[in-house]
Design an enzyme around this catalytic site. Structure first.
Site, short mmCIF file in Angstrom:
data_model
loop_
_atom_site.label_atom_id
_atom_site.label_comp_id
_atom_site.label_asym_id
_atom_site.label_seq_id
_atom_site.Cartn_x
_atom_site.Cartn_y
_atom_site.Cartn_z
N CYS A 1 -1.19 33.48 9.67
CA CYS A 1 -1.11 34.29 11.20
C CYS A 1 -0.78 33.32 12.32
CB CYS A 1 -2.41 35.00 11.66
SG CYS A 1 -2.92 35.99 10.28
N GLU B 1 0.75 -1.27 0.04
CA GLU B 1 0.02 -0.18 -0.03
C GLU B 1 0.78 1.24 0.12
OE1 GLU B 1 -3.36 -1.59 3.11
OE2 GLU B 1 -1.87 -0.41 3.65
N PRO B 2 1.55 1.46 -1.21
CA PRO B 2 2.43 2.64 -0.98
C PRO B 2 1.74 3.99 -1.31
CG PRO B 2 2.75 1.37 -2.98
CD PRO B 2 1.89 0.59 -2.38
N GLY B 3 2.12 5.07 -0.87
CA GLY B 3 1.61 6.40 -1.12
C GLY B 3 2.74 7.12 -1.48
N ARG B 4 3.64 7.73 -0.49
CA ARG B 4 4.74 8.56 -0.63
C ARG B 4 5.48 7.93 -1.83
NH1 ARG B 4 6.28 11.40 3.93
NH2 ARG B 4 5.54 10.19 5.11
#
Ligand code: LLP
Length: 416
Positions: free
Chosen positions: A340, A270-273
């Site tokens: 801010c 399940e790779p994302g990055r």
């Protein structure tokens, strides 16, 4: 490898100049390289080819429909964590039979919808959830496949916010309890307990903690004589943000494949990055250069609402000029947004060519957990997303407008 490179000091995404895109779409914007996305996916797929992996792209890293579609076209499945991601997955054209669904807090409606859609399997994170899914499946007269997410109690070397496989975290189920679940599998008449799942963390640059966790789980399967068909080893593969030296897909596979030999287990990843991290950048313009007694602040038009990783995890993202000026004077700068909060920074203490208002900068490695974690804080419309495909660029999500900021809000009569 990625397709954001300089030619004659001009930054390109594949064959398109980043500055040209900025001129057309304005800043800030996320920019993805299709070729890089596909290349990363193929590298992983090829590395594990001999055991026919199912690679489910982790949508939480980037859920844009076009990004998902690019990967679906390559045969990817999807890893989802919510009804919203399921909705997106279907809209992108995903085959539900390749969707896996993790999350410690799945709601009844989400479970029902996922069953209705016929997803591949749930990754179940607690005994209570298992009982609930069993009940719902029963009510729907269905028998459905689930994997149990194991908490292997293994510590990867990564930031504490993205460590998920140690016993102090809320994720997964301890092995002793998992054994109990399988011993009492007759309680779950509407479920097939067909797999185990682990995900030990994110931005992990070496194979060692995976090996440890997988070994633990595979010997558990043997010792407890559990009959499962798949082992999902999660995502978490680290990438280069700065000076990391992560394992390549091939090195990773070479370390993992022997563990699966003879096990008969289907591997799911399940790779994302790994796929999208270095396939995207955030492009921003310099608004002001502000010199104080102690610092030189470069104030840009992207802030922590657009990319929260530096503020949230003290994450490092390289800042690159869209046009390099060789021989320019050098400065020490902080790159900050307009929000801010003093935590609103993209980079601190960088040595950088002298910056002027109007300059365009690229925040590198921003494809994963960039737009997907963006917010409207300070009533800032979220940026547009652009993808370069074969020499052309496409807006794959338009910039939000002020109307989008108040969509769904109303002032009750009592206040009128
Ligand atoms: N599978 C599961 C069950 C996960 O929880 C995750 C990420 C993945 C797969 C994909 O992990 P990846 O391959 O992308 O490392 N927002 C943080 C990262 C949070 C990761 C959460 N889970 C960041 O910006 O670094």
């Amino acid at each position: 490898m990625h397709e954001f490179k300089y030619r004659d000091n001009i930054l390109y995404c594949e064959d398109v100049r980043v500055a040209d895109i900025a001129k057309k779409v304005g800043t800030p914007f996320y920019l993805y390289s299709y070729q890089t996305i596909v290349d990363h996916f193929r590298k992983l797929k090829d590395a594990f080819r001999e055991i026919d992996p199912l690679i489910c792209f982790s949508m939480k890293s980037n859920a844009n429909l076009a990004v998902c579609k690019a990967l679906l076209n390559e045969g990817a499945g999807l890893d989802i964590v919510s009804g919203g991601e399921l909705y997106r997955a279907i809209k992108a054209g995903a085959d539900p039979k390749k969707i896996v669904y993790a999350s410690v807090g799945k709601k009844k409606e989400e479970i029902r919808e996922a069953i209705r859609r016929g997803i591949f399997m749930f990754n179940v994170e607690s005994v209570a959830e298992l009982a609930l899914i069993n009940r719902i499946a029963g009510n729907m007269s269905k028998k459905i496949d689930v994997a149990i997410r194991v908490n292997p109690d293994v510590k990867p070397k990564t930031h504490k916010h993205i460590t998920t496989g140690t016993k102090e975290t809320k994720f997964g189920i301890a092995l002793s309890v998992v054994e109990n679940i399988f011993d009492n599998s007759n309680r779950y008449r509407h479920l097939n307990l067909i797999g185990l799942h682990i995900h030990i963390g994110s931005q992990i640059t070496e194979a060692a903690p995976y090996i440890k966790a997988i070994k633990k789980v595979i010997s558990f399967i043997k010792d407890a004589r559990i009959d499962v068909k798949s082992l999902n080893i999660g995502g978490g593969l680290g990438i280069i943000y700065s000076k990391e030296k992560p394992q390549t897909a091939k090195e990773f596979a070479n370390a993992i494949l022997p563990l699966f030999k003879g096990s008969g287990l289907r591997i799911i990843l399940e790779p994302g990055r790994f796929i999208i991290g270095n396939s995207g950048i955030l492009v921003t313009s310099v608004l002001y250069v502000k010199k104080t007694q102690s610092k030189k602040f470069v104030i840009v038009d992207a802030g922590m609402n657009d990319l929260i990783r530096p503020s949230f995890y003290e994450a490092y993202h390289e800042i690159a000029p869209v046009t390099r000026r060789p021989g320019a004077a050098m400065d020490n700068i902080d790159v900050v947004g307009p929000i801010c909060e003093s935590g609103d920074f993209l980079a601190k203490d960088r040595r950088f060519q002298e910056v002027r208002p109007g300059d365009i900068l690229a925040v590198m490695s921003a494809g994963a957990y960039g737009f997907s974690m963006a917010s409207n804080y300070n009533a800032r419309p979220r940026p547009c997303e652009v993808m370069v495909i074969n020499g052309r660029f496409y807006i794959i999500r338009r910039r939000e407008r002020y109307e989008d900021l108040i969509r769904g809000e109303s002032i009750p009569k009592a206040l009128k």
